[in-house]
Design a protein around this motif. Structure first.
Motif, PDB file in Angstrom:
ATOM      1  N   ASN A 157       0.776  -1.164  -0.104  1.00 40.64           N
ATOM      2  CA  ASN A 157       0.105  -0.093   0.005  1.00 40.64           C
ATOM      3  C   ASN A 157       0.841   1.368   0.204  1.00 40.64           C
ATOM      4  O   ASN A 157       2.202   1.104  -0.022  1.00 40.64           O
ATOM      5  CB  ASN A 157      -1.045   0.105   1.414  1.00 40.64           C
ATOM      6  CG  ASN A 157      -0.247  -0.329   2.707  1.00 40.64           C
ATOM      7  OD1 ASN A 157       0.833   0.080   2.833  1.00 40.64           O
ATOM      8  ND2 ASN A 157      -0.943  -0.746   3.745  1.00 40.64           N
ATOM      9  N   HIS A 213       1.822  15.390  -0.151  1.00 39.68           N
ATOM     10  CA  HIS A 213       0.664  15.950  -0.503  1.00 39.68           C
ATOM     11  C   HIS A 213      -0.412  15.982   0.838  1.00 39.68           C
ATOM     12  O   HIS A 213      -0.746  15.049   1.256  1.00 39.68           O
ATOM     13  CB  HIS A 213      -0.175  14.987  -1.614  1.00 39.68           C
ATOM     14  CG  HIS A 213      -1.224  15.620  -2.064  1.00 39.68           C
ATOM     15  ND1 HIS A 213      -1.626  17.066  -2.669  1.00 39.68           N
ATOM     16  CD2 HIS A 213      -2.521  15.165  -2.103  1.00 39.68           C
ATOM     17  CE1 HIS A 213      -2.541  17.360  -2.885  1.00 39.68           C
ATOM     18  NE2 HIS A 213      -3.299  16.349  -3.007  1.00 39.68           N
ATOM     19  N   ASP A 248       5.152  12.299  -1.821  1.00 40.63           N
ATOM     20  CA  ASP A 248       3.976  11.221  -1.437  1.00 40.63           C
ATOM     21  C   ASP A 248       2.800  12.038  -1.929  1.00 40.63           C
ATOM     22  O   ASP A 248       2.319  12.852  -1.427  1.00 40.63           O
ATOM     23  CB  ASP A 248       4.001  11.100   0.003  1.00 40.63           C
ATOM     24  CG  ASP A 248       2.728  10.293   0.510  1.00 40.63           C
ATOM     25  OD1 ASP A 248       2.040   9.793  -0.288  1.00 40.63           O
ATOM     26  OD2 ASP A 248       2.459  10.147   1.644  1.00 40.63           O
ATOM     27  N   ASP A 296      -5.768   2.169  -4.447  1.00 41.42           N
ATOM     28  CA  ASP A 296      -7.203   1.950  -4.413  1.00 41.42           C
ATOM     29  C   ASP A 296      -7.928   3.287  -3.791  1.00 41.42           C
ATOM     30  O   ASP A 296      -9.050   3.344  -3.091  1.00 41.42           O
ATOM     31  CB  ASP A 296      -7.539   0.986  -3.075  1.00 41.42           C
ATOM     32  CG  ASP A 296      -7.014   1.326  -1.788  1.00 41.42           C
ATOM     33  OD1 ASP A 296      -6.046   2.211  -1.719  1.00 41.42           O
ATOM     34  OD2 ASP A 296      -7.004   0.325  -0.725  1.00 41.42           O
TER      35      ASP A 296
END
Ligand SMILES: *Cc1c(COP(=O)(O)O)cnc(C)c1O
Length: 484
Positions: A165, A239, A271, A307
């Motif tokens: 992830n 971010h 990121d 996701d």
């Protein structure tokens, strides 16, 4: 009237109390026709275990005088065993209907997989596959190669790798590029994503030392320049995906930070959190930074989630320069954070959809739901109004209402998605709070649980994520009965 020396622990006294001595033995229960059929279907171990638990439960209630004689009849005991076996075999993970208005809902499994991803997953999991096998040479392959070329095509990066992830992607990037060194990050970007993912803690876990620069609202190029020492290993931008700092603010963009880093021979990573692979503005949605923009701006590493807006399985995607990605891929921690073949297959099929951008708003559920026009959703609400009103009357009244949805998962936190749905209000002011709780619980208890949200003393059912009205409508009789 109960006699004083009678103790009642579990419910009331039975009219015709059963004697614990009359309880059937487990063997007898297992020989009964209904339970024997269960054994034939599921085997002895499961059914005997549940039969024993059933008898134990009945014995306890009989001891307390709360068990009626009728409950130890063979058919009654068999039904109790059947119910226990069914419950034991019922899946804890279930399909629900998301009427929260939040499209990418972390608690409800985030992005929905596209049909193409589901099909590909089933197909390549059904047998051995070439996950780490090079079919051309017959030698060992690398699982990254399943998606690397696609990711490079879609982001313009030289190289790419994937992990479990985005949290893993950030941890691995920092560890691989700056373990034992300092990482410079703006104070305005020390985010907490939720679920204990806080930038300062991630830094510590990766074995790097965080050097904060600037202030919460303003950070300037010279702040980065002045913080660089021989201990610096990486400059990083995060971010701020789940909040916005507004007013007197100033941040340094990736291009500028990358120039400062490169002038001192250092890498720069960003990121992105969600990161969209397309320009969301082209679909009338607020713009979300894309990995392509950040690669073009000069970032050595860009990481983002699989996701969130990308609309795929849980995954951490890392794209960047050949040199930086090479160091990340070789870092030992990569092995512990690697992606499983299941999401990897779903990711490949999802990325493939982006090769056909004209079809994307049809093929990718996340984009399809995000781009549903509010008018169409309102029309759908009008179509359901009468049936829902009939199901919740007379305790509640229902109205079609405009609503404000969200993209979710920290994407574009201040933006709202104009939407519509059904607002259900208690008919009476007295006990309204309890009535709403009861309604929400009844919706959650439906065969396919319906999740709405309570706001302003109403239960709101935002229909943006209900593509098929029938899915909800067919459950209304059950709702009516539950509220009955
Ligand atoms: C969501 C998010 C993460 C974590 O990503 P996961 O894929 O959920 O692990 C990290 N950083 C930012 C900025 C995020 O928004």
């Amino acid at each position: 009237m109960r006699r004083l020396n009678e103790s009642v622990v579990n419910g009331s006294q039975a009219a015709h109390p059963a004697n614990p001595k009359d309880l059937p033995s487990i063997d007898r229960v297992l020989r009964g026709p209904d339970v024997a059929a269960l054994v034939a279907e599921h085997g002895h171990t499961l059914v005997a275990g549940e039969a024993r638990a059933t008898i134990d439960g009945l014995r306890e209630r009989a001891r307390q005088g709360g068990l009626d004689a009728s409950e130890i009849a063979p058919e009654a005991v068999a039904r109790a065993v059947q119910a226990r076996v069914a419950e034991r075999l019922a899946s804890r993970m279930r399909l629900v209907i998301n009427l929260t208005g939040t499209v990418i809902h972390t608690n409800l499994g985030r992005a929905l997989l596209a049909d193409a991803a589901l099909q590909h997953l089933l197909t390549v999991m059904a047998g051995p596959n070439n996950l780490e096998y090079d079919l051309a040479s017959g030698g060992r392959g690398d699982r990254d190669s399943v998606v690397e070329e696609l990711l490079c095509t879609l982001t313009g990066a030289e190289a790419a790798t994937v992990v479990n992830n985005n949290a893993a992607a950030v941890l691995l990037t920092i560890a691989a590029l700056a373990r034992g060194q300092e990482v410079i990050v703006s104070r305005g970007e020390l985010v907490e994503i939720g679920g204990a993912f806080r930038m300062p803690d991630v830094m510590a876990s990766a074995g790097a030392t965080l050097v904060e620069v600037g202030t919460t609202n303003r950070t300037h190029p010279r702040d980065y320049e002045q913080a660089i020492t021989e201990r610096t290993g990486l400059l990083m931008k995060v971010h701020t995906s789940n909040y916005a700092v507004q007013g007197f603010t100033s941040a340094v963009d990736e291009g500028e930070i990358a120039r400062i880093a490169h002038a001192r021979g250092l890498p720069m990573a960003t990121d992105l959190g969600s990161g969209a692979l397309i320009d969301m503005a082209a679909w009338g949605l607020p713009h979300e930074p894309t990995p392509m923009e950040k690669i073009q701006a000069g970032c050595d590493v860009v990481s983002f989630s699989g996701d969130k807006l990308l609309g795929g399985p849980q995954a951490g995607l890392i794209v960047g320069t050949r040199a930086a990605i090479g160091r990340i891929r070789k870092f030992p921690m990569k092995r512990a954070l690697r992606m499983s073949k299941l999401p990897l297959a779903a990711l490949e099929a999802t990325l493939m959809l982006y090769l056909r951008p004209e079809r994307l708003a049809q093929d990718l559920p996340t984009l399809r739901l995000l781009t549903r026009p509010a008018d169409a959703i309102r029309e759908q609400a009008e179509g359901l109004l009468a049936a829902v009103q009939a199901a919740v009357a007379p305790r509640f009244t229902v109205a079609v209402a405009d609503m404000q949805g969200q993209i979710g998962s920290g994407s574009l936190p201040v933006e709202r998605l104009p939407s519509a749905g059904l607002a259900i209000a208690p008919a009476q002011k007295k006990g309204a709070g309890r009535a709403l709780d009861e309604l929400a619980a009844a919706l959650r208890a439906l065969p396919r649980p319906v999740i709405g949200r309570v706001a302003d003393d109403r239960l709101l059912l935002d229909l943006r994520c209900l593509e098929d009205s029938a899915l909800f409508a067919t459950q209304l009789p059950a709702l009516r009965q539950a509220l009955g």
